[in-house]
Design a protein around this motif. Sequence first.
Motif, PDB file in Angstrom:
ATOM      1  N   MET A  62       0.496  -1.432  -0.174  1.00 16.20           N
ATOM      2  CA  MET A  62       0.045  -0.130  -0.052  1.00 16.20           C
ATOM      3  C   MET A  62       0.828   0.961  -0.031  1.00 16.20           C
ATOM      4  O   MET A  62       2.019   1.403   0.815  1.00 16.20           O
ATOM      5  CB  MET A  62      -0.870  -0.005   1.186  1.00 16.20           C
ATOM      6  N   ASN A  63       0.674   1.823  -0.287  1.00 15.52           N
ATOM      7  CA  ASN A  63       0.844   3.552  -0.280  1.00 15.52           C
ATOM      8  C   ASN A  63       0.838   4.309   0.735  1.00 15.52           C
ATOM      9  O   ASN A  63      -0.529   4.097   1.774  1.00 15.52           O
ATOM     10  CB  ASN A  63       0.311   4.599  -1.372  1.00 15.52           C
ATOM     11  N   LEU A  64       2.005   4.992   0.979  1.00 13.59           N
ATOM     12  CA  LEU A  64       1.684   5.408   2.501  1.00 13.59           C
ATOM     13  C   LEU A  64       2.147   7.185   2.821  1.00 13.59           C
ATOM     14  O   LEU A  64       2.357   7.212   2.256  1.00 13.59           O
ATOM     15  CB  LEU A  64       3.385   4.750   3.916  1.00 13.59           C
ATOM     16  N   PRO A  65       1.024   7.982   2.664  1.00 13.58           N
ATOM     17  CA  PRO A  65       0.828   8.912   2.798  1.00 13.58           C
ATOM     18  C   PRO A  65       1.512   9.807   3.981  1.00 13.58           C
ATOM     19  O   PRO A  65       1.982   8.609   4.890  1.00 13.58           O
ATOM     20  CB  PRO A  65      -1.123   9.188   3.095  1.00 13.58           C
ATOM     21  N   ASN A  66       2.234  10.457   2.990  1.00  7.72           N
ATOM     22  CA  ASN A  66       3.301  11.403   4.406  1.00  7.72           C
ATOM     23  C   ASN A  66       2.557  11.895   5.774  1.00  7.72           C
ATOM     24  O   ASN A  66       3.183  12.203   6.194  1.00  7.72           O
ATOM     25  CB  ASN A  66       3.712  12.116   3.235  1.00  7.72           C
ATOM     26  N   HIS A  67       1.451  11.905   5.618  1.00  7.76           N
ATOM     27  CA  HIS A  67       0.910  12.378   7.518  1.00  7.76           C
ATOM     28  C   HIS A  67       0.534  11.449   8.162  1.00  7.76           C
ATOM     29  O   HIS A  67       0.164  11.941   8.935  1.00  7.76           O
ATOM     30  CB  HIS A  67      -0.346  13.319   6.378  1.00  7.76           C
ATOM     31  N   ALA A  68       0.667  10.481   7.290  1.00 12.78           N
ATOM     32  CA  ALA A  68      -0.239   8.956   7.845  1.00 12.78           C
ATOM     33  C   ALA A  68       0.753   9.272   9.214  1.00 12.78           C
ATOM     34  O   ALA A  68       2.006   8.757   9.033  1.00 12.78           O
ATOM     35  CB  ALA A  68       0.268   8.327   6.945  1.00 12.78           C
ATOM     36  N   ARG A  69       0.103   8.517  10.595  1.00 10.19           N
ATOM     37  CA  ARG A  69       0.611   8.866  11.941  1.00 10.19           C
ATOM     38  C   ARG A  69       0.155   7.419  12.320  1.00 10.19           C
ATOM     39  O   ARG A  69       1.382   6.818  13.074  1.00 10.19           O
ATOM     40  CB  ARG A  69       0.419   9.710  12.735  1.00 10.19           C
ATOM     41  N   TYR A  70      -0.996   6.886  11.915  1.00 15.53           N
ATOM     42  CA  TYR A  70      -1.086   5.224  12.230  1.00 15.53           C
ATOM     43  C   TYR A  70      -1.472   4.681  10.879  1.00 15.53           C
ATOM     44  O   TYR A  70      -1.792   5.645   9.920  1.00 15.53           O
ATOM     45  CB  TYR A  70      -2.132   5.250  13.213  1.00 15.53           C
ATOM     46  N   LEU A  71      -1.435   3.325  11.090  1.00 15.39           N
ATOM     47  CA  LEU A  71      -2.073   2.363  10.264  1.00 15.39           C
ATOM     48  C   LEU A  71      -3.808   1.633  11.117  1.00 15.39           C
ATOM     49  O   LEU A  71      -2.758   2.287  12.181  1.00 15.39           O
ATOM     50  CB  LEU A  71      -1.078   0.760   9.912  1.00 15.39           C
ATOM     51  N   ILE A  72      -4.537   1.599  10.332  1.00 19.15           N
ATOM     52  CA  ILE A  72      -5.903   1.139  11.314  1.00 19.15           C
ATOM     53  C   ILE A  72      -5.773  -0.555  10.211  1.00 19.15           C
ATOM     54  O   ILE A  72      -5.969  -0.589   9.235  1.00 19.15           O
ATOM     55  CB  ILE A  72      -6.320   1.601  11.217  1.00 19.15           C
TER      56      ILE A  72
END
Length: 182
Positions: A62-72
């Motif tokens: 999956m792509n990980l957005p730069n703003h992502a702080r958590y995976l759910i």
Amino acid sequence: MVATTQAIEITVISGEELFLSRKKRVRRNAYAIVKTDTSNSQTTNEDKDGGSNPTWNEKLTMNLPNHARYLIVEVHCKTSSGDKIVGVANVPTSDFLGGYGHQGYLHFLSYRLRDLNSEKNGIINIAVGTKIIENTNSDYGFSGETKMGWQECRTEVGIPIDGTKMSSGMVAGFPVGYNSYK
């Protein structure tokens, strides 16, 4: 021009001690959903036979957005009365991006699942590695020309001990305590 973005490769390994209610264990048809943001999610197949200890061993990229702080990570179960959320875990991105290994290092992680009432409800086991996506398109879109591969990373920290440049591969480092940064 080549653009890069960060991606993650998540292997949803298994779940442990999953319950539909306080006294009723999951019997079958458990599956996991991994979300990096509201518009980006992927789902594993159902484990038909694993019961309250399902095994998936499914790899999701999956792509990980730069703003992502958590995976759910959500674990669901299909029942005769419909789809039910068994538990949810918030996985901090700092657990696999935060300097505990180089780019491409595979992190094996386990998290407590919480049901919709915030009660403990089992454990989810995952493995997460980061990837680099190189895209040669000028519009930076992700089309068929996107190539994925593990990024090589070389970390050089310390002071060269042989008087040459850092690229010689020989360095001396010293540990610094956490309190030193305050």
